[in-house]
Enzyme design. Structure first.
Site, PDB file in Angstrom:
ATOM      1  CG  ASP A 157      -2.013  -1.142   1.325  1.00  0.00           C
ATOM      2  OD1 ASP A 157      -2.130  -1.556   0.311  1.00  0.00           O
ATOM      3  OD2 ASP A 157      -2.256  -1.547   2.416  1.00  0.00           O
TER       4      ASP A 157
ATOM      5  CE1 TYR B   4       3.952  -7.392   3.512  1.00  0.00           C
ATOM      6  CE2 TYR B   4       3.262  -9.519   3.712  1.00  0.00           C
ATOM      7  CZ  TYR B   4       3.196  -8.459   2.932  1.00  0.00           C
ATOM      8  OH  TYR B   4       2.698  -8.322   1.666  1.00  0.00           O
TER       9      TYR B   4
END
Length: 257
Positions: free
Chosen positions: A52, A110
């Site tokens: 994003d 992540y």
């Protein structure tokens, strides 16, 4: 026709995410422009996944095909001079035909960074979520342990997600503290839109004493979001690595992300 695999890193602060878009600057737009010049033809890349706006990558995988003959080592060297300083090609290699950065991936890891600061550190505004309070990591790790294994993560998927199965398998999920920096690491065979950031926000509420691990267990068991939740700030999230072999610790089968 050659298939090339790149590993790239980028500071996502100045980009509208990884995936190319019209009328805005995304990492993929910039990367394809440079690769097209290097290869002498129009290059279309595929990333291992989207990130994003404001999200960073320490090792994003990208693949593309080309008729160009530029050696992979030269791609790395030449791109360093042509790309902006916030995008770097770490490595380039020719791989077997059919390799696909997204479809061939088995799992991803992540990282999310939080700073516990009395005052905002202006040098870290773009690279971490900064909180005034000290978090209860024991309680947060109690919740994180619930993520391991296979679950339906429908309740932690934001609207706007692509139509994909909400059932994902998590291999790692852990909070750690070093000084005033708190890090959350999570690895799994796939992630939904805003899933990591939504999970982080919920666990931070636990760390602040606003929710309990038992609340989190009920949220995880929900088939849809029926509780207050929002994505943690984008600047704290990093795509740490993408893996193309099964997760060895579990001897899992490779799955499409």
């Amino acid at each position: 026709m050659r298939t090339v695999k790149l590993v790239i890193a980028y500071d996502g602060s100045g980009y509208r995410g990884f995936q190319k878009q019209k009328n805005v600057v995304a990492v993929q737009n910039v990367l394809e422009e440079v690769l097209s010049k290097l290869c002498g033809e129009k290059i279309t890349t595929t990333g291992s996944g989207r990130t994003d706006t404001g999200v960073h990558a320490l090792a994003q995988t990208v693949s593309f095909t080309t008729n160009g003959r530029i050696p992979c080592a030269n791609i790395v060297r030449a791109a360093e001079k042509m790309l902006p300083p916030d995008i770097v090609i770490i490595s380039a290699e020719e791989v077997a035909a059919g390799f696909h950065a997204r479809i061939s991936a088995c799992w991803k890891r992540y990282l999310y960074k939080i700073l516990e600061n009395e005052h905002n550190d202006p040098c870290q505004v773009r690279y971490a979520w900064q909180l005034r309070q000290k978090l209860d990591l024991d309680a947060m790790n109690e919740a994180a342990a619930m993520l391991l294994g296979t679950h339906d993560f429908s309740a932690f998927r934001s609207s706007g997600s692509v139509d994909t199965s909400p059932v994902k398998t998590m291999y790692e999920a852990k909070w750690q503290r070093s000084g005033n920096e708190v890090r959350f690491t999570i690895a799994g065979d796939g992630f939904l839109y805003h899933m990591v950031r939504n999970l982080v926000w919920s666990m931070v509420q636990i760390g602040l004493g606003l929710r309990t691990p038992q609340d989190f267990a009920r949220e995880l068991a929900s088939s849809r979001c029926e509780f207050l939740n929002e994505p943690a700030p984008a600047q704290g999230l990093y795509l740490q690595e993408v893996f193309y072999e099964p997760y060895a610790a579990l001897q899992t089968d490779c799955k499409k992300l």
